[in-house]
Design a protein around this motif. Structure first.
Motif, PDB file in Angstrom:
ATOM      1  N   ILE A 162     -15.463 -44.910 -38.409  1.00 54.73           N
ATOM      2  CA  ILE A 162     -14.984 -46.214 -37.777  1.00 54.73           C
ATOM      3  C   ILE A 162     -15.871 -47.432 -38.131  1.00 54.73           C
ATOM      4  N   VAL A 163     -15.203 -48.299 -38.732  1.00 52.26           N
ATOM      5  CA  VAL A 163     -16.028 -49.745 -38.894  1.00 52.26           C
ATOM      6  C   VAL A 163     -14.991 -50.539 -38.256  1.00 52.26           C
ATOM      7  N   ALA A 164     -15.768 -51.465 -37.296  1.00 51.97           N
ATOM      8  CA  ALA A 164     -15.208 -52.497 -36.532  1.00 51.97           C
ATOM      9  C   ALA A 164     -14.664 -53.627 -37.655  1.00 51.97           C
ATOM     10  N   SER A 165     -13.335 -54.373 -37.307  1.00 53.26           N
ATOM     11  CA  SER A 165     -13.050 -55.555 -38.169  1.00 53.26           C
ATOM     12  C   SER A 165     -12.943 -55.200 -39.337  1.00 53.26           C
ATOM     13  N   ALA A 166     -12.729 -53.951 -39.955  1.00 55.35           N
ATOM     14  CA  ALA A 166     -12.393 -53.745 -41.253  1.00 55.35           C
ATOM     15  C   ALA A 166     -11.103 -53.496 -41.795  1.00 55.35           C
ATOM     16  N   ASP A 167     -10.860 -53.520 -42.899  1.00 52.09           N
ATOM     17  CA  ASP A 167      -9.398 -53.304 -43.513  1.00 52.09           C
ATOM     18  C   ASP A 167      -9.444 -52.444 -44.663  1.00 52.09           C
TER      19      ASP A 167
END
Length: 587
Positions: free
Chosen positions: A155-160
């Motif tokens: 999980i990577v925050a603010s990723a797309d």
């Protein structure tokens, strides 16, 4: 006059499996339509993989049955009364293949472990795709809220991540990329050794910040291949990772970041690295007779047991493999003899569209593509273009050398029952093949002379009898051998090159080598860390010599030969397409 099956009418190809011993799914790139560099194209539903220029034929792994003669109670004389059924063995060999830059690279995945595009698909922040470019560099992704605590997820925050380069275009499709995660916090990703996984999910799955990770290409086993580092068990800062394409692209692809096949993109590069579990593959062969009659055989659950690379002066670079298969299928009798076909065990009707093969309910036989559509037409790599580097310095007087990779496979026959829908005796059939310790050995012949290398073990060292001195120092590389406390071994780099067939210019089609990117190159590194340093380290011991024999040669020989024999802890391969003359591997 009887009709005969002819060798010049045989079609043969291979394909990687997504699940051990099971036909690839219909949407696998191993059986979908591909357009090759020469403009050739297979038909969907046919196997198309090739080895290179095969000169020694293919020994198909036809079954060998281990019968045991019965001489026990009830035998009336010295002769056997009857045989007792034993196990079934399927062992095959591809004996001599000229190494081709384009056609051979995909099969190296079966020999070593995993092939992937060397470029990172993500930007440095790890939040989305990187911009397309042509520079020969590797960008690390680092994000301040990286979390792998949830099983089977990164999980990577603010990723797309919802892009077709990273995730499959639709649900149920095979993976298109892998993710590699660094071993230590704030440490760069080591693409050759670090823990990795296939990326699941699909575009539009409403999970743009999550990468679902799986151990297998079928996406059925959540988790990582290797040890998940301790730093990833908490939400952390400065955790580094990278995402890499594993797709098979058409020959006219111009995206540097996509695919592992040769194409028109400048500075395109693919890496083949070792893995914990060997990839498995299947082989299909079609035999034809003079009258046009034919049959197809499939060999499934194949794993490479041993690979040998040979380099000899004046000859093309070649390799050979020994492999083990799990089982086979055939459609003998389907061609013109409908009704009697099922009287032969292991029969499966020929299928042109591949569905999910469940083995017990749908034992289909899959055809290879026609050889005229997939045959190899490129020139092989030659020894005359080989450069071998000893601790960072080129050694030009090797006359021959070879590398052997032995996976020490362990075939397992477990207690099983017969399947309810087949008369085959499943207890005879191999259940699975386990990998043993990987042994990597090296041997060669060179002339005993002044090598010109004065950097071993330190600057201003003697330049004579380099390998003999290295043998006597027992692989230690410290300037003062009395103080050596860590046996590191040396790093060896093997480079072969050819003129690029595409010319290295974006959009060119078989345009010949020209421009600023004239070469295609292949590298082999012993150990893997030799890509960035000249010696081994605490994780990967470099090349260690067992012997360096030098003798007084008999006439008419003039020069003194040295035979060397050694081994190393690891290796990897790199295939570079359309690169400049001086370009080396990534450091």
């Amino acid at each position: 006059m009887a009709n005969r099956f002819r060798a010049d009418l045989i079609d043969v190809a291979w394909a990687n499996e997504h699940e051990y011993g099971v036909n690839p799914p219909a949407n696998s790139e191993a059986v979908t339509q591909q357009i090759f560099k020469s403009g050739q194209s297979n038909t969907a539903g046919q196997l198309w993989g090739q080895w290179g220029l095969v000169t020694g034929g293919v020994d198909l792994p036809n079954p060998t049955y281990e019968w045991t003669p019965f001489f026990g109670l009830g035998v009336l004389d010295r002769n056997m009364m009857f045989p007792v059924q034993g196990r079934e063995r399927l062992e095959g060999r591809v004996g001599a293949v000229l190494m081709c830059h384009d056609a051979s690279r995909l099969f190296m995945e079966q020999c070593i472990g995993l092939i992937f595009n060397g470029q990172n698909l993500l930007n440095a922040a790890g939040t989305g795709r990187s911009s397309e470019g042509t520079t020969f560099s590797f960008v690390q992704s680092s994000h301040n809220t990286l979390d792998a605590r949830t099983a089977g997820q990164l999980i990577v925050a603010s990723a797309d991540f919802n892009h077709a380069d990273i995730k499959a275009s639709a649900s149920g499709r095979p993976p298109v990329a892998i993710v590699i995660i660094a071993d230590r916090l704030a440490e760069n990703v080591n693409r050759y050794r670090n823990t990795w996984a296939y990326i699941g999910g699909y575009v539009g799955d409403s999970r743009p910040t999550i990468l679902d990770v799986f151990q297998d290409r079928k996406l059925s086993k959540p988790g990582w291949n290797g040890i998940l580092p301790a730093w990833a068990d908490v939400s952390t800062t400065n955790g580094k990772f990278s995402v890499h394409s594993i797709t098979r692209e058409d020959f006219n692809n111009t995206s540097q970041r996509l695919g592992v096949t040769a194409d028109d993109s400048e500075n395109n590069a693919s890496i083949v690295r070792p893995t914990l579990t060997q990839e498995s593959f299947m082989i299909a062969a079609r035999f034809r007779a003079d009258d046009g009659s034919n049959f197809v055989v499939n060999y499934k659950g194949c794993k490479v047991a041993r690979t040998v690379f040979n380099f000899e002066e004046g000859a093309p670079v070649n390799y050979g493999v020994d492999f083990i298969a799990r089982d086979m299928r055939h459609n003998i009798g389907q061609d013109g003899l409908i009704g009697s076909a099922i009287k032969t065990h292991k029969y499966g009707a020929l299928q042109t569209t591949i569905g999910a093969d469940t083995e017990s309910t749908l034992p289909v036989t899959v055809p290879p593509a026609y050889m005229k559509d997939i045959r190899v037409t490129e020139q092989p790599h030659f020894y005359s273009r080989v450069e071998l580097t000893f601790q960072g310095a080129a050694i030009a007087r090797f006359r021959r050398f070879s590398i052997t990779v032995d996976n020490q496979l362990d075939p397992r026959y477990y207690l099983t029952q017969n399947a309810s829908t087949t008369p085959a005796d499943d207890r005879q059939i191999l259940h699975e093949i386990l990998e043993g310790r990987r042994n990597i050995s090296f041997s060669g012949l060179l002339d005993l002379d002044d090598s010109g290398v004065n950097s071993y073990p330190a600057s201003s060292s003697p330049t004579d009898a380099l390998f003999l001195r290295y043998l006597l120092n027992q692989a230690f590389v410290d300037p003062d051998i009395r103080d050596a406390n860590l046996l590191k071994g040396i790093g060896i780099r093997i480079e072969v090159r050819r003129m690029a067939q595409t010319g290295g210019m974006a959009g060119s089609v078989d345009g010949g080598a020209s421009g600023s990117f004239p070469h295609d190159k292949m590298f082999i590194y012993l150990p893997s860390s030799a890509a960035s340093q000249t010696v081994g380290d605490q994780d990967e011991v470099g090349l260690v010599l067992r012997s360096a024999s030098h003798n007084v040669p008999a006439p008419p020989n003039i020069h003194v030969p040295v035979d060397i024999d050694g081994f190393a802890a690891s290796m990897h391969m790199e295939f570079l397409d359309n690169v400049a003359d001086g370009v080396q591997a990534w450091g």
